[in-house]
Design a protein around this motif. Structure first.
Motif: not given
Ligand code: B1M
Length: 210
Positions: A9-15, A46-49
């Motif tokens: 989640d921290s990757i997806i939200s860019g934190d 992967d979710v971001v992509g």
């Protein structure tokens, strides 16, 4: 929530503060770098992509997510090399000779890193001979070329022809991408694959190296 979900989640939200902090905590808790990469970071990217592909996320958000990924990777990178664990392999990327556009190429590099590859980024305006030199130095089986100008697209063919002319590099796979490119053009210059976007580049790399 699973210990890895928070990290994804921290990757997806860019934190990037949180991604670094959670990664440090997981390492301190005895979780291996490979597990952190495979179960937390890569699923997040992967979710971001996927969101990028379907226009649910845009370039600034992807760059911010990539920064969070890098912050976490900084924590586990030394552990990965220490334990002798390898990534999926090395990929050389670069924008071809005469072309200075690097935003798309950088995104591709980040996505490839998120997909588990070690990326050697040669930057922009890269001469064919430089690709040959770096392939030999790093024993690489796949390179990625980017071009944004119709005038620099032919430089991709020059790279491919240069690789084919050298017995040490003739077997290296070449994937290409950039806004003006098409599958038809890819086939016409003898490249091995075309990635229409950064997320597809990871799927393509997986396919070409499988
Ligand atoms: Co330039 N530029 N630019 N530019 N620029 C374009 C490309 C252009 C379409 C603008 C226009 O006229 N509408 C046009 C090209 C026209 C053409 O050739 N048909 C153009 C021009 C003409 C020029 C100059 C010649 C302008 C001038 O000086 N007169 C000049 C050339 C300089 C040079 O390279 N020698 C020039 C300069 C610049 C800036 C330096 C100002 C800047 C680049 C900054 C930088 O990159 N650090 C710039 C920019 C920003 C653009 C636009 C606006 C945006 C490009 C971009 O970053 N897109 C662009 C117009 C546009 O595209 N709307 C334009 C975002 C990026 C994420 O997308 O790079 O397509 P993209 O990457 C995508 C996919 O293509 C794919 O994945 C990425 C993510 O999904 N992808 C790959 C890319 N590489 C891949 C590799 C892969 C797989 C997928 O595998 C290896």
């Amino acid at each position: 929530m699973s210990k890895y979900q928070d990290l994804s989640d921290s990757i997806i939200s860019g934190d990037n503060v949180k991604s670094k902090e959670i990664t440090k905590k997981l390492v301190a808790g005895g979780i291996s770098a490979v597990d952190i990469l495979n179960n937390g970071l890569m699923p997040g990217m992967d979710v971001v992509g996927k969101k990028f592909k379907t226009n649910e996320m845009y370039i600034p958000e992807v760059l911010i997510a990539a920064r969070a990924m890098h912050a976490a990777m900084d924590v586990i990178k030394p552990l990965l090399s220490e334990s002798g664990s390898d990534t999926k392999g090395k990929v050389i990327i670069g924008t071809v000779l005469g072309d200075l556009h690097d935003i798309g190429k950088n995104l591709v590099g980040m996505m490839l890193e998120g997909g588990g590859y070690t990326v050697i980024d040669l930057g922009v305006d890269v001469a064919p001979e430089r690709f040959v030199e770096e392939i030999k130095k790093n024993s690489v089986r796949l390179i990625g070329l980017s071009a944004l100008l119709t005038t620099t697209m032919p430089a991709m063919k020059t790279v491919i022809d240069t690789l084919k002319a050298d017995k040490d590099t003739s077997g290296v796979k070449v994937m290409i991408g950039g806004a003006p490119l098409t599958q038809e053009y890819t086939d016409s210059i003898g490249a091995d694959g075309y990635g229409p976007d950064a997320a597809s580049a990871v799927d393509l790399a997986n396919e070409l190296l499988s």
